[in-house]
Design a protein around this motif. Structure first.
Motif, mmCIF file in Angstrom:
data_model
loop_
_atom_site.group_PDB
_atom_site.id
_atom_site.type_symbol
_atom_site.label_atom_id
_atom_site.label_comp_id
_atom_site.label_asym_id
_atom_site.label_seq_id
_atom_site.Cartn_x
_atom_site.Cartn_y
_atom_site.Cartn_z
ATOM 1 N N LEU A 231 0.469 -80.089 31.136
ATOM 2 C CA LEU A 231 0.247 -81.528 31.178
ATOM 3 C C LEU A 231 0.308 -81.987 32.628
ATOM 4 O O LEU A 231 1.072 -81.443 33.417
ATOM 5 N N ASN A 232 -0.493 -82.989 32.981
ATOM 6 C CA ASN A 232 -0.420 -83.502 34.341
ATOM 7 C C ASN A 232 0.709 -84.526 34.469
ATOM 8 O O ASN A 232 1.423 -84.822 33.501
ATOM 9 N N ALA A 233 0.870 -85.091 35.668
ATOM 10 C CA ALA A 233 1.971 -86.016 35.922
ATOM 11 C C ALA A 233 1.867 -87.287 35.086
ATOM 12 O O ALA A 233 2.864 -87.987 34.888
ATOM 13 N N SER A 234 0.653 -87.585 34.575
ATOM 14 C CA SER A 234 0.455 -88.752 33.707
ATOM 15 C C SER A 234 0.629 -88.406 32.231
ATOM 16 O O SER A 234 0.316 -89.218 31.356
ATOM 17 N N LEU A 235 1.085 -87.175 31.963
ATOM 18 C CA LEU A 235 1.322 -86.674 30.608
ATOM 19 C C LEU A 235 0.047 -86.580 29.786
ATOM 20 O O LEU A 235 0.045 -86.794 28.564
ATOM 21 N N GLU A 236 -1.055 -86.273 30.462
ATOM 22 C CA GLU A 236 -2.301 -85.928 29.774
ATOM 23 C C GLU A 236 -2.344 -84.414 29.594
ATOM 24 O O GLU A 236 -1.952 -83.671 30.491
ATOM 25 N N LEU A 237 -2.823 -83.977 28.443
ATOM 26 C CA LEU A 237 -2.954 -82.552 28.179
ATOM 27 C C LEU A 237 -4.162 -82.011 28.938
ATOM 28 O O LEU A 237 -5.296 -82.401 28.661
ATOM 29 N N LYS A 238 -3.930 -81.102 29.877
ATOM 30 C CA LYS A 238 -5.012 -80.582 30.721
ATOM 31 C C LYS A 238 -5.520 -79.224 30.260
ATOM 32 O O LYS A 238 -6.704 -78.942 30.390
ATOM 33 N N GLN A 239 -4.623 -78.374 29.736
ATOM 34 C CA GLN A 239 -5.095 -77.043 29.375
ATOM 35 C C GLN A 239 -4.109 -76.337 28.451
ATOM 36 O O GLN A 239 -2.898 -76.537 28.539
ATOM 37 N N GLN A 240 -4.672 -75.499 27.567
ATOM 38 C CA GLN A 240 -3.880 -74.603 26.737
ATOM 39 C C GLN A 240 -4.182 -73.165 27.185
ATOM 40 O O GLN A 240 -5.321 -72.838 27.501
ATOM 41 N N TYR A 241 -3.157 -72.327 27.194
ATOM 42 C CA TYR A 241 -3.308 -70.932 27.571
ATOM 43 C C TYR A 241 -2.733 -70.076 26.453
ATOM 44 O O TYR A 241 -1.552 -70.191 26.121
ATOM 45 N N THR A 242 -3.573 -69.224 25.873
ATOM 46 C CA THR A 242 -3.130 -68.388 24.762
ATOM 47 C C THR A 242 -3.677 -66.973 24.942
ATOM 48 O O THR A 242 -4.495 -66.697 25.817
ATOM 49 N N TYR A 243 -3.262 -66.095 24.065
ATOM 50 C CA TYR A 243 -3.749 -64.715 24.099
ATOM 51 C C TYR A 243 -5.120 -64.621 23.445
ATOM 52 O O TYR A 243 -5.388 -65.259 22.429
ATOM 53 N N GLY A 244 -5.992 -63.830 24.038
ATOM 54 C CA GLY A 244 -7.257 -63.485 23.401
ATOM 55 C C GLY A 244 -8.346 -64.525 23.477
ATOM 56 O O GLY A 244 -9.303 -64.476 22.690
ATOM 57 N N THR A 245 -8.264 -65.488 24.405
ATOM 58 C CA THR A 245 -9.352 -66.453 24.538
ATOM 59 C C THR A 245 -10.545 -65.810 25.236
ATOM 60 O O THR A 245 -10.419 -64.804 25.917
ATOM 61 N N SER A 246 -11.717 -66.410 25.071
ATOM 62 C CA SER A 246 -12.947 -65.847 25.647
ATOM 63 C C SER A 246 -13.036 -66.059 27.156
ATOM 64 O O SER A 246 -13.866 -65.445 27.824
ATOM 65 N N ILE A 247 -12.188 -66.954 27.689
ATOM 66 C CA ILE A 247 -12.188 -67.222 29.130
ATOM 67 C C ILE A 247 -10.993 -66.512 29.749
ATOM 68 O O ILE A 247 -9.834 -66.894 29.513
ATOM 69 N N PRO A 248 -11.208 -65.462 30.535
ATOM 70 C CA PRO A 248 -10.102 -64.677 31.091
ATOM 71 C C PRO A 248 -9.067 -65.503 31.845
ATOM 72 O O PRO A 248 -7.867 -65.232 31.769
ATOM 73 N N ALA A 249 -9.506 -66.525 32.563
ATOM 74 C CA ALA A 249 -8.576 -67.335 33.362
ATOM 75 C C ALA A 249 -7.607 -68.133 32.493
ATOM 76 O O ALA A 249 -6.578 -68.612 32.986
ATOM 77 N N LEU A 250 -7.928 -68.293 31.202
ATOM 78 C CA LEU A 250 -7.080 -69.065 30.299
ATOM 79 C C LEU A 250 -6.367 -68.185 29.281
ATOM 80 O O LEU A 250 -5.697 -68.686 28.379
ATOM 81 N N SER A 251 -6.512 -66.862 29.436
ATOM 82 C CA SER A 251 -5.976 -65.927 28.456
ATOM 83 C C SER A 251 -4.684 -65.286 28.954
ATOM 84 O O SER A 251 -4.609 -64.819 30.090
ATOM 85 N N LEU A 252 -3.660 -65.270 28.110
ATOM 86 C CA LEU A 252 -2.400 -64.617 28.444
ATOM 87 C C LEU A 252 -2.465 -63.143 28.062
ATOM 88 O O LEU A 252 -3.090 -62.777 27.060
ATOM 89 N N PRO A 253 -1.792 -62.263 28.814
ATOM 90 C CA PRO A 253 -1.906 -60.825 28.556
ATOM 91 C C PRO A 253 -1.071 -60.323 27.378
ATOM 92 O O PRO A 253 -1.391 -59.291 26.803
ATOM 93 N N GLU A 254 0.000 -61.037 27.034
ATOM 94 C CA GLU A 254 0.903 -60.545 25.993
ATOM 95 C C GLU A 254 0.420 -61.023 24.631
ATOM 96 O O GLU A 254 0.302 -62.221 24.382
ATOM 97 N N GLU A 255 0.150 -60.095 23.746
ATOM 98 C CA GLU A 255 -0.557 -60.420 22.501
ATOM 99 C C GLU A 255 0.224 -61.312 21.543
ATOM 100 O O GLU A 255 -0.367 -62.001 20.709
ATOM 101 N N ARG A 256 1.554 -61.333 21.666
ATOM 102 C CA ARG A 256 2.336 -62.172 20.758
ATOM 103 C C ARG A 256 2.458 -63.614 21.257
ATOM 104 O O ARG A 256 2.972 -64.474 20.543
ATOM 105 N N GLY A 257 1.998 -63.871 22.471
ATOM 106 C CA GLY A 257 1.951 -65.234 22.979
ATOM 107 C C GLY A 257 3.303 -65.884 23.199
ATOM 108 O O GLY A 257 3.428 -67.113 23.120
#
Length: 276
Positions: A231-257
């Motif tokens: 979330l940014n300083a204004s408490l807007e949701l900017k991004q989610q990061y999870t395992y296994g997304t199609s965009i590598p920059a947004l994908s976490l390496p640990e499969e259990r998240g």
């Protein structure tokens, strides 16, 4: 020697390490290692805790070391006077009765201070506690208010704290993120039901396990099994990061998240601590 959970550097540069059990101290030259057995200065903090390991060390604005024990005790240590104080938390009555143990101690998960320097402790089943330095004990106890839109929302536990740069105290629980107003003890809730003006995305329906604010003001919230949100300083949701997304920059390496902790490098890059 086995490390267990907590580590901190004191004002003199010594490393304090939670062991299994007890406390270890590595001096600032990183040459001498002190334990309950090797304790030439006869420090009470080493001899009094041989059966306890610690979940977290925290140094407050007055330079006092607070230690969150796995056995339900909060220890406070004065580096100058070498004085060690203990504050015990008992488990709620229902848990003690279920366990058949009338003197069962509580499970403690995090410790921090707010913008006024007050110490807070997060617990299992019993909400959060605030320390009163004048009375030398924990007096304020805020418990679950799940039916109150401005109450503290949790089912079993308050897991983690964040004292943000605007002076708000964030509490991560098994029902989401609660932001405490220190003026009237009301909460603003951020969970999977929260809508954001800038996106149709929602926060995960999951237990909050870690929170962090970067130098830019962004807040990172880690979840059990659901990755992390930014979330940014204004408490807007900017991004989610999870395992296994199609965009590598947004994908976490640990499969259990599972996300536990965060840190920031001098160049502004944020590090994410995950299971395994």
């Amino acid at each position: 020697v086995q490390m267990h959970d907590a580590i901190v550097e004191d004002p003199e540069g010594n490393l304090w390490i939670s062991g299994r059990p007890g406390i270890f101290i590595l001096d600032k030259q990183r040459k001498n290692f002190y334990t309950a057995v090797n304790n030439p200065e006869k420090l009470s903090v080493l001899t009094s805790n041989t059966g306890t390991s610690f979940k977290k060390f925290y140094i407050d604005r007055n330079g006092l070391l607070w230690m969150l024990g796995h056995g339900g005790g909060v220890y406070r240590y004065n580096f100058n006077s070498k004085k060690l104080d203990l504050y015990l938390f008992q488990a709620p009555v229902a848990k003690r009765e279920k366990a058949g143990a009338p003197y069962l101690n509580a499970a403690l998960f995090d410790i921090t201070s707010d913008m006024d320097g007050n110490i807070w402790v997060a617990t299992e089943l019993d909400g959060i506690y605030r320390f009163d330095s004048q009375k030398n004990r924990f007096t304020v106890n805020i418990r679950a208010g799940n039916n109150d839109a401005q109450g503290l929302h949790y089912d079993y536990e308050a897991n983690c704290f964040l004292n943000d740069r605007d002076g708000h105290l964030w509490i991560g629980t098994d029902r989401g993120t609660n932001i405490l107003s220190l003026h009237n003890h009301s909460f603003r809730i951020f969970d999977n039901r929260t809508s954001f003006a800038n996106t149709n995305e929602r926060l995960p329906e999951a237990e909050v396990t870690g929170m962090f604010q970067s130098k830019k003001g962004d807040v990172y919230v880690g979840y059990w099994g659901k990755g992390l949100s930014r979330l940014n300083a204004s408490l807007e949701l900017k991004q989610q990061y999870t395992y296994g997304t199609s965009i590598p920059a947004l994908s976490l390496p640990e499969e259990r998240g599972q996300v536990w902790c965060f840190a920031e490098l001098k160049n502004g890059k944020v590090l994410v601590g995950q299971e395994n």
